[in-house]
Enzyme design. Structure first.
Site, PDB file in Angstrom:
ATOM      1  N   SER A 259      60.191  24.967  33.475  1.00  0.00           N
ATOM      2  CA  SER A 259      61.053  24.695  34.612  1.00  0.00           C
ATOM      3  C   SER A 259      60.224  24.626  35.894  1.00  0.00           C
ATOM      4  O   SER A 259      59.257  23.867  35.961  1.00  0.00           O
ATOM      5  CB  SER A 259      62.162  25.745  34.696  1.00  0.00           C
ATOM      6  OG  SER A 259      63.139  25.381  35.636  1.00  0.00           O
TER       7      SER A 259
ATOM      8  N   HIS B 261      68.731  23.712  29.477  1.00  0.00           N
ATOM      9  CA  HIS B 261      67.713  24.283  30.353  1.00  0.00           C
ATOM     10  C   HIS B 261      67.601  25.779  30.091  1.00  0.00           C
ATOM     11  O   HIS B 261      68.588  26.469  29.838  1.00  0.00           O
ATOM     12  CB  HIS B 261      68.094  24.039  31.819  1.00  0.00           C
ATOM     13  CG  HIS B 261      66.951  24.138  32.763  1.00  0.00           C
ATOM     14  ND1 HIS B 261      66.030  23.129  32.935  1.00  0.00           N
ATOM     15  CD2 HIS B 261      66.571  25.137  33.610  1.00  0.00           C
ATOM     16  CE1 HIS B 261      65.151  23.482  33.844  1.00  0.00           C
ATOM     17  NE2 HIS B 261      65.451  24.707  34.263  1.00  0.00           N
TER      18      HIS B 261
ATOM     19  N   ASP C 168      69.768  18.926  29.115  1.00  0.00           N
ATOM     20  CA  ASP C 168      69.179  19.516  30.314  1.00  0.00           C
ATOM     21  C   ASP C 168      69.316  18.550  31.488  1.00  0.00           C
ATOM     22  O   ASP C 168      68.918  17.385  31.377  1.00  0.00           O
ATOM     23  CB  ASP C 168      67.698  19.808  30.045  1.00  0.00           C
ATOM     24  CG  ASP C 168      67.041  20.642  31.129  1.00  0.00           C
ATOM     25  OD1 ASP C 168      67.513  20.638  32.282  1.00  0.00           O
ATOM     26  OD2 ASP C 168      66.035  21.302  30.810  1.00  0.00           O
TER      27      ASP C 168
END
Length: 260
Positions: free
Chosen positions: A109, A238, A208
């Site tokens: 991320s 995610h 995601d």
């Protein structure tokens, strides 16, 4: 003493940064770890920690048969860019002193964004890097890709990520490095030249909101002549680096096969 194959030993450490000591967690897998993978955790650049990522990074070290160095980098908004990048670069420099094997950088991320920028800085400084391992990295601060709008309930929301980008980047994007030698990128989008980068291992989930950014960056790197291994995990959301052993296993095995 080295443990049996499959075991992971860890210790806390600090390394000198530009103006402070950077805390780390160092995970060593098996009797002879294969190189060092410096890892930047997720958390929208304003949350997360090496402690919070402890089980996932230990598992990644096991899957990769490598030493994983998890960086407790400084967080926005109290420490906007380039603080996180400088801390990761300091960890990468230190990693060179503890291993004769390959050095790689990675992150999930927001940490994937920082890792991609670190790979660019090392390319600019002509330093050898074996791989960049990027797990669903946000790339575009404007969050314009269609995947951001497919599911209004998905995490992270477009509005939340836009706010996170603003807090992380502060008042500027690129910053000059010490002496103005090379820029310090806040996003890979700021690099005019995407060539000559370390081989990339990039993963994203089909559900995601950041998926299009990851997929697009993989294409961008490949078009520029870089070696890219990209995988989209069907049904993955995610944050899966923390929860999905199958993802970590794929990352680790792919890293071990791609590093010299």
């Amino acid at each position: 003493m080295p443990g049996p194959p499959g075991t992971v030993r860890w210790e806390a450490a600090t390394v000198p940064g530009p103006d402070h000591d950077v805390p780390l967690r160092v995970y060593r897998s098996g009797p002879a770890p294969r190189g060092v993978l410096v890892w930047a955790h997720g958390g929208s650049w304003s949350a997360g920690s090496a402690a919070g990522w402890h089980p996932a990074c230990a598992d990644l070290a096991r899957a990769a048969s490598a030493t994983v160095v998890s960086v407790d980098y400084r967080l926005a908004p109290g420490h906007p860019h380039p603080a996180a990048l400088l801390d990761v670069l300091a960890a990468m420099t230190w990693a060179q002193t503890i291993s004769d094997g390959p050095i790689a950088v990675g992150g999930d991320s927001a940490g994937g964004t920082v890792a991609a920028c670190a790979a660019l800085v090392w390319r600019d400084r002509r330093l050898p890097l074996a791989a960049q391992v990027l797990v669903y990295p946000p790339i575009d601060p404007r969050c314009q890709a269609p995947s951001y709008s497919r599911d209004a309930e998905a995490f992270p929301s477009r509005a939340g990520l836009l706010a996170a980008w603003r807090a992380y980047r502060g008042t500027a994007g690129r910053h000059p490095a010490a002496g103005g030698a090379t820029p310090l990128y806040s996003t890979p989008d700021e690099a005019a030249d995407p060539t000559g980068l370390a081989p990339a291992i990039i993963a994203a989930g089909s559900l995601d909101p950041v998926a299009d950014d990851a997929r697009g960056y993989a294409r961008h790197l490949q078009t520029a002549g870089n070696t890219v291994t990209f995988r989209e995990f069907r049904g993955m959301r995610h944050g899966a680096f923390l929860t999905d052993p199958a993802l970590r296993h794929w990352l680790g095995v792919t890293y071990s096969r791609r590093t010299p």
